[in-house]
Design a protein around this motif. Structure first.
Motif, short mmCIF file in Angstrom:
data_model
loop_
_atom_site.label_atom_id
_atom_site.label_comp_id
_atom_site.label_asym_id
_atom_site.label_seq_id
_atom_site.Cartn_x
_atom_site.Cartn_y
_atom_site.Cartn_z
N ALA A 166 0.82 -1.22 0.00
CA ALA A 166 0.00 0.00 0.00
C ALA A 166 0.85 1.26 0.00
N THR A 167 2.06 1.19 0.57
CA THR A 167 2.95 2.36 0.61
C THR A 167 3.98 2.32 -0.52
N HIS A 168 3.82 1.37 -1.44
CA HIS A 168 4.78 1.20 -2.54
C HIS A 168 6.19 1.03 -1.99
N SER A 169 6.30 0.09 -1.05
CA SER A 169 7.58 -0.22 -0.39
C SER A 169 8.15 1.01 0.32
N PHE A 170 7.27 1.71 1.01
CA PHE A 170 7.64 2.91 1.77
C PHE A 170 8.36 3.93 0.86
#
Length: 462
Positions: free
Chosen positions: A175-179
């Motif tokens: 959801a965070t695009h791998s932070f």
């Protein structure tokens, strides 16, 4: 199959009967008197018989007896072997379909207790084990029937709230695009905050702890305290993940940035006086709830403009409970003794001297924040002239000189009633009094600000 088994049984019975009869005859010949007489006759005959003939007869008798003695056990064993398959039904093959189903069911049943992943617990439990001890015991309708998982698995509190989410670590990474840095919305001493969008469209905020805070009490404190509060002026906890070297706090996403960003003018528009007053009232209501109406009294300890979030309607929410502490218990206790935590410029001077924390420490910080809201200045402005570097001193000096309009943030670019300004600044100085005994409580502060808001509206209509 049945006739074959019957035939084997009959053969076995005949063999066993023959052996029994032969043994009975042999026993009678040896033990009876006739046997002894026969033995004496054989001895007399032996004397008259030549040695060679005697030897041949003895050997023949010896071999015959030996053969019978060896044959009898063999016959018995043969009979038992032949009878065994008939007397003992064949066991079911463990690889058959039925037995495979039974073994599978048994394995699942045993793993239900052995593996905490399969235990139905709180919707807040995020599977991945943690090396740290459990801080929140899992809910169970009957603890005696459902043994607790190993302490190395951290369990989340049971929170049944509207809007709650159930996420594991891999889902948050996705959801965070791998932070990704493009999803980063803030950073503090404890960690970095990212926004994330769930498949259903809901936006959330994820605070990721920094490496040095893996085992800090701040993470535990924030989760525990957020799990106990529910108020429109406080950021709501949606869940958390405690997995190995990762500690994440998931909260509602407040989309319009921090109060400090609005005061700096980096957002779309500058807050006008009415909006600032309403923000101040929201913060007062949130703190009053923590101090007076929550399950346990909670002291925030880090009230500041960057910990105040605004939504799309410019309603304020108090955030970041990493330094928060449960207040003194009911009774004669008036404070808790603890290390000094907070932000320079907002810290209660009495708390710094005595290490005695009370809700009035939040009141002091709020007084500094209220002056910040009106003036737009940070508590400490190191680039300004010496007499203006500490904002509260500068504001107090000008207030006493009667130059209140000089204190108003020039970015507001509007005329505000001087009497209302004086009342608000006077309340701010009371909150920031050096001694806690001279400070009002947050409930009183909220009520006074609400009265000033009504007065401001009347003055606008007039």
């Amino acid at each position: 199959m049945g006739s074959h088994c019957t035939l084997k049984i009959l053969i076995c019975i005949i063999c066993v009967s023959f052996c029994i009869q032969w043994l009975q005859v042999f026993a009678v010949d040896v033990s009876s008197g006739a046997g002894r007489k026969l033995l004496r006759d054989e001895i007399k005959e032996e004397e008259a018989t030549p040695p060679a003939a005697h030897l041949q007869k003895d050997q023949n008798g010896y071999h015959y007896s030996k053969l019978m003695a060896m044959a009898a056990p063999g016959v018995l064993i043969l009979g038992c072997v032949l009878m065994w398959p008939c007397c003992n039904p064949k066991k079911k093959d463990i690889h058959s379909a039925d037995s495979h189903r039974d073994l599978t069911a048994m394995d699942l049943s045993s793993s239900f207790e052995a593996n905490p992943e399969n235990v139905t617990a709180s919707p807040w439990r995020h599977a991945p084990p943690s090396p740290s001890p459990s801080r929140f015991p899992p809910s169970s309708p009957n603890p005696s029937r459902h043994p607790l998982p190993s302490p190395r698995y951290a369990m989340s509190p049971r929170l049944d709230r509207f809007g709650s989410v159930h996420l594991n670590f891999s889902q948050i990474v996705k959801a965070t695009h791998s932070f990704s840095s493009s999803f980063k919305i803030g950073e503090g001493g404890f960690g970095t905050v990212y926004k994330a969008q769930l498949p259903g469209g809901q936006w959330i905020a994820v605070k990721r702890a920094k490496k040095e805070h893996f085992d800090s009490a701040e993470f535990n404190s924030e989760v525990e305290i957020l799990s106990k509060i529910e108020h429109r002026c406080l950021v709501r906890l949606l869940g958390y993940v405690d997995k190995g070297n990762e500690r994440l706090i998931v909260t509602e996403y407040v989309s319009n940035g921090t109060l400090r960003e609005h005061l700096d003018g980096v957002r779309d528009r500058i807050l006008d006086f009415k909006q600032r007053l309403e923000v101040a009232i929201d913060i007062a209501h949130g703190l009053a709830y923590l101090h007076l109406y929550s399950e346990k009294q909670i002291i925030h300890r880090d009230v500041k403009s960057s910990n105040i979030l605004l939504n799309e309607n410019l309603k304020a929410k108090v955030a970041d409970f990493g330094f928060a502490r449960v207040g003194p218990a009911e009774g004669e206790q008036t404070h808790i003794s603890t290390k000094v935590k907070g932000t320079v410029g907002y810290l209660d001077p009495e708390y710094m001297k005595t290490y005695q924390l009370t809700p009035k420490s939040d009141v002091y910080s709020y007084g500094v924040l209220l002056i910040e809201i009106l003036t737009g200045r940070r508590p400490v402005e190191p680039k300004r002239p010496i007499e203006e570097r500490v904002t509260i001193r500068w504001a107090f000096f000008n207030y006493n000189e009667g130059d209140v309009l000089r204190l108003v943030d020039p970015l507001m670019n509007e005329r505000v009633d001087v009497e209302i300004l004086k009342k608000i600044f006077c309340l701010a100085f009371q909150c920031a009094a050096p001694g806690k005994a001279d400070r009002p409580d947050m409930k009183s502060v909220g009520e006074q600000l609400w009265a000033m808001r009504m007065e401001y509206q009347r003055s606008r209509r007039g």
